[in-house]
Design a protein around this motif. Sequence first.
Motif, PDB file in Angstrom:
ATOM      1  N   GLY B 113      14.661 -26.603  26.311  1.00  0.00           N
ATOM      2  CA  GLY B 113      14.985 -27.328  25.083  1.00  0.00           C
ATOM      3  C   GLY B 113      15.990 -28.452  25.243  1.00  0.00           C
ATOM      4  N   LYS B 116      14.435 -34.293  23.859  1.00  0.00           N
ATOM      5  CA  LYS B 116      13.707 -34.618  22.635  1.00  0.00           C
ATOM      6  C   LYS B 116      13.599 -36.123  22.466  1.00  0.00           C
ATOM      7  CE  LYS B 116      17.543 -34.128  19.442  1.00  0.00           C
ATOM      8  NZ  LYS B 116      18.123 -33.408  18.348  1.00  0.00           N
ATOM      9  N   ASP B 234       2.402 -34.986  16.762  1.00  0.00           N
ATOM     10  CA  ASP B 234       2.347 -33.564  16.383  1.00  0.00           C
ATOM     11  C   ASP B 234       2.286 -32.654  17.603  1.00  0.00           C
ATOM     12  OD1 ASP B 234       2.359 -34.404  13.833  1.00  0.00           O
ATOM     13  OD2 ASP B 234       0.212 -34.075  13.448  1.00  0.00           O
ATOM     14  N   GLN B 237       5.716 -32.297  18.847  1.00  0.00           N
ATOM     15  CA  GLN B 237       6.469 -31.432  17.922  1.00  0.00           C
ATOM     16  C   GLN B 237       6.110 -29.966  18.140  1.00  0.00           C
ATOM     17  OE1 GLN B 237       8.994 -31.977  15.024  1.00  0.00           O
ATOM     18  NE2 GLN B 237       9.015 -30.011  16.099  1.00  0.00           N
ATOM     19  N   ALA B 238       4.826 -29.700  18.336  1.00  0.00           N
ATOM     20  CA  ALA B 238       4.391 -28.313  18.514  1.00  0.00           C
ATOM     21  C   ALA B 238       5.021 -27.712  19.769  1.00  0.00           C
ATOM     22  CB  ALA B 238       2.872 -28.249  18.601  1.00  0.00           C
ATOM     23  N   TYR B 239       5.024 -28.477  20.863  1.00  0.00           N
ATOM     24  CA  TYR B 239       5.642 -27.968  22.100  1.00  0.00           C
ATOM     25  C   TYR B 239       7.125 -27.707  21.858  1.00  0.00           C
ATOM     26  CZ  TYR B 239       7.260 -27.729  26.979  1.00  0.00           C
ATOM     27  OH  TYR B 239       7.827 -27.328  28.166  1.00  0.00           O
ATOM     28  N   SER B 241       8.780 -27.168  19.143  1.00  0.00           N
ATOM     29  CA  SER B 241       9.060 -26.062  18.223  1.00  0.00           C
ATOM     30  C   SER B 241       9.172 -24.756  18.998  1.00  0.00           C
ATOM     31  CB  SER B 241       7.954 -25.935  17.175  1.00  0.00           C
ATOM     32  OG  SER B 241       7.881 -27.117  16.434  1.00  0.00           O
ATOM     33  N   HIS B 242       8.308 -24.625  20.017  1.00  0.00           N
ATOM     34  CA  HIS B 242       8.331 -23.428  20.865  1.00  0.00           C
ATOM     35  C   HIS B 242       9.664 -23.227  21.560  1.00  0.00           C
ATOM     36  CE1 HIS B 242       4.569 -21.407  20.951  1.00  0.00           C
ATOM     37  NE2 HIS B 242       3.904 -22.552  20.999  1.00  0.00           N
ATOM     38  N   GLY B 244      12.546 -24.282  20.395  1.00  0.00           N
ATOM     39  CA  GLY B 244      13.660 -24.225  19.459  1.00  0.00           C
ATOM     40  C   GLY B 244      14.092 -25.558  18.877  1.00  0.00           C
ATOM     41  N   ILE B 245      13.316 -26.620  19.124  1.00  0.00           N
ATOM     42  CA  ILE B 245      13.690 -27.911  18.538  1.00  0.00           C
ATOM     43  C   ILE B 245      12.747 -28.171  17.367  1.00  0.00           C
ATOM     44  CG2 ILE B 245      13.886 -30.394  18.932  1.00  0.00           C
ATOM     45  CD1 ILE B 245      14.451 -29.685  21.871  1.00  0.00           C
ATOM     46  N   THR B 246      13.281 -28.057  16.158  1.00  0.00           N
ATOM     47  CA  THR B 246      12.382 -28.083  15.011  1.00  0.00           C
ATOM     48  C   THR B 246      12.170 -29.482  14.450  1.00  0.00           C
ATOM     49  OG1 THR B 246      14.312 -27.277  13.847  1.00  0.00           O
ATOM     50  CG2 THR B 246      12.529 -25.710  14.217  1.00  0.00           C
ATOM     51  N   ALA B 247      13.252 -30.193  14.191  1.00  0.00           N
ATOM     52  CA  ALA B 247      13.057 -31.474  13.498  1.00  0.00           C
ATOM     53  C   ALA B 247      13.196 -32.649  14.456  1.00  0.00           C
ATOM     54  CB  ALA B 247      14.069 -31.601  12.369  1.00  0.00           C
TER      55      ALA B 247
END
Lengths: 166, 424
Positions: B113, B116, B234, B237-239, B241-242, B244-247
């Motif tokens: 994580g 980004k 997207d 973003q999906a990767y 999110s896995h 722990g990075i949401t926004a």
Amino acid sequence: MIIEGKCWCYGANIDTDALAPMGSYQGENVLDGAKQCLRDVDPRFAKGVRENDIFVATENLGIGSSREAAPLFLKALGVRLILASSFARIFFRNCYNIGLPALICEQSPTINMGDKLIVDLDLGIIKNLTQDVSLSYEPIPEHLYNMVLSGGLLPYLKKQLSNEHN
Amino acid sequence: MGRPMSMTLSEKIIAQACGRSNVNSGDIVTCKVDLAMMHDSSGPRMAGKMLDELGVPVWDIDKLVVITDHYINDENPDHKKIQEHARAWCKSHKVKYFIREQGICHTVLPEYGHLKPGMFCVGGDSHSTTGGAFGAFMIGIGSSDLVGVLATGEIWVRVPETVCMKLKGTLQPGIAAKDIMLKLCSKYGMMGFNYQAIEYRGPVVEKMSVEERMTLTNMAAELGAKTGIVAPDDITQAYLSHVGITAIDAKRWQSDDEADFTKTITLNCSSLVPYVAAPSSPENSLSISEFSQITLNQAYVGACTGAKLDDLRMVAVVLKGKKVSKNIDFFVAPATLNIRKEAEKEGILKVLVEAGAKVLPSGCGGCIGLGAARLGENVVGISTTNRNFVGRAGHKSSALYLASPYTVAASAITGKITDPRHFF
Ligand code: SF4
């Protein structure tokens, strides 16, 4: 800064694995590792190169990894200047960072093994004494030249940090 | 004041990092670094030592990640010393993110994580360009440059021109991102994009997994580029999110419509065939039909380029229910331990082992001629790695061919360089 020396000339695509073979440098004795510099390309080089010599290559000098041992070895062996028609970007930065000027000189291929050159970096002049011709190179950006004059990024930073503290 | 100037994604990130409203290619600017990554080879023993000589602390310990992956998993006393030093250095400098022996740095970094979109990052390794797959601007630098960053948190860069690499069409079965990169190496050479940033775009990229995008940005280094980058979407973003990075601000980190790309190159991927790089340079790549007579002794699936989960999946698709040739030593070194675990869960590892694979530790290993996959004298190998310079992966008399995971798997079965499309 004036450099006068004998040239060691190589061709295109000399990579960092050739200059600093894997495992040749563990961060300690540079000179030991430097003995392996170009061992697979020209075993005579590391033995024969002398203080003030000039390293010459054509296209794409220093492609490959980011390992700084590549220019460090050349410097440890006595090389004081590098000329090439073009450089890989990390290698180019690394040269200046360790205080070894690297010049982009399109006429590099005209230089022969053993030619004597005199280079005045303040005046921007390269003279091939053996062939009695002048060559030109791309000017060095000022901050890079200042870094080389300080001996590289580390001494340069040292100076800056001590200025801040005074 | 007029409208803000149009910029490419790379220019936007650099502008933010140097605190200007806009930058142009060719500008030399000083950027604040959001994250510095270094490994056991470039890090504590090189840059770390030099930093100590300078006598200053790490500028911001929250922004440093140290990962060990090069000299791990063997009994070599020199390597053990490097590891001990790395540990001691990280301890004494209170390094918060010291990731030990979990896999190869470029694949570990996003898994934990640390990346980004919009970040300006540096790494003490030439394949740090890989981080661009997450919409970050990430460049590889040498040890002295690293020291400069560790001491000051800043680095000067020349703003690169951005090349728009448009990947059009659809990849056919058996063709992968690696084939795209080998094709580009053959066409443009290892200095084709020196000093430039390559932004990969187009329908092929839009459909690609993050891991395949990582192959594109990883091998931007083989094209001489300063970095490779893919704008976030997207899939990014999906990767993230896995891990722990949401926004993420995917809207902001895009090239403007009017952005000034220095050139646009279009590659029609629908007609792309498998590519293979002959020894001893990625730019010696040719279409696979040129290589039918090459007999092999070894096949290696490894490295940051070619042993991500997607790469292992590709290998498994080809190998399912088959055996590798008895003349071949077949090694698989999953890029990270997490990937290895996932591959176990998915049953992929079982497929590979049943086909005859020996599974090796997760690290650089065979890519740099270390461990069981080191190429011996006169050995001819094929691998999913990114470089095949003389002597890099073993003895200087060895010969190494580079190819996609599909091609390496197909070749392991037959013992010869083989077009994987025969297996689809
Ligand atoms: S796997 Fe190979 S290319 Fe990747 S970081 Fe390790 S040594 Fe470099």
